[in-house]
Scaffold this active site. Sequence first.
Site, short mmCIF file in Angstrom:
data_model
loop_
_atom_site.label_atom_id
_atom_site.label_comp_id
_atom_site.label_asym_id
_atom_site.label_seq_id
_atom_site.Cartn_x
_atom_site.Cartn_y
_atom_site.Cartn_z
N TYR A 103 0.83 -1.08 0.04
CA TYR A 103 -0.20 0.05 0.16
C TYR A 103 0.79 1.05 -0.15
CZ TYR A 103 0.80 1.07 5.07
OH TYR A 103 1.27 1.43 6.03
N CYS A 104 0.10 2.32 -0.36
CA CYS A 104 1.18 3.50 -0.17
C CYS A 104 0.13 4.78 0.20
CB CYS A 104 1.45 4.00 -1.84
SG CYS A 104 0.27 4.16 -3.07
N ARG A 105 0.13 5.93 -0.30
CA ARG A 105 -0.87 6.99 0.20
C ARG A 105 -1.99 6.84 -0.52
NH1 ARG A 105 -2.18 11.63 -2.31
NH2 ARG A 105 -2.97 13.15 -0.84
N GLY A 107 -2.80 4.56 -3.60
CA GLY A 107 -2.86 3.51 -4.64
C GLY A 107 -1.94 3.34 -5.86
N TRP A 132 -3.31 4.41 2.28
CA TRP A 132 -3.30 5.27 3.47
C TRP A 132 -4.37 6.46 3.68
CZ3 TRP A 132 -1.81 4.75 8.13
CH2 TRP A 132 -1.69 6.12 9.16
#
EC number: 2.8.1.1
Length: 142
Positions: A103-105, A107, A132
């Site tokens: 995952y990231c901020r 997608g 996130w």
Amino acid sequence: MFSKTLSVSRLLMTRSFYSSTVVKNVSIFDFEKVYNLSKRPTGDKSTVLIDVREPDEFKQGAIETSYNLPVGKIEEAMKLSDEEFSKTYGFSKPVFEDNVVVYCRSGRRSTTASDILTKLGYKNIGNYTGSWLEWSDKIKSK
């Protein structure tokens, strides 16, 4: 002219279809699935949850039980020996058969990360596309 437009349209549709098939090797994870992963017992290593944001973003907040490995370093990191990887990143290097969820901020970087991991030969990749932004919003009501 119409046939030329139709040909371009077909080409774009074909490219879109084939580029989306790569994603079929990646499972899409939603908030509930990731929430359950975050509540696993400490010793449960059945799935590795990796935050692919930069370290400063990770320090500002991250999903419980996740590890940080920035997307820009994934390819070189996965080529390290197991010992060097563990020493550098603070967790065991996943093997090709491990379940790995990224995952990231928002997608985008996690989608890139899942593509990289797939190309490197990892078989069981998950992408938390809500990432996130969704997590930090929904976790407030849990």
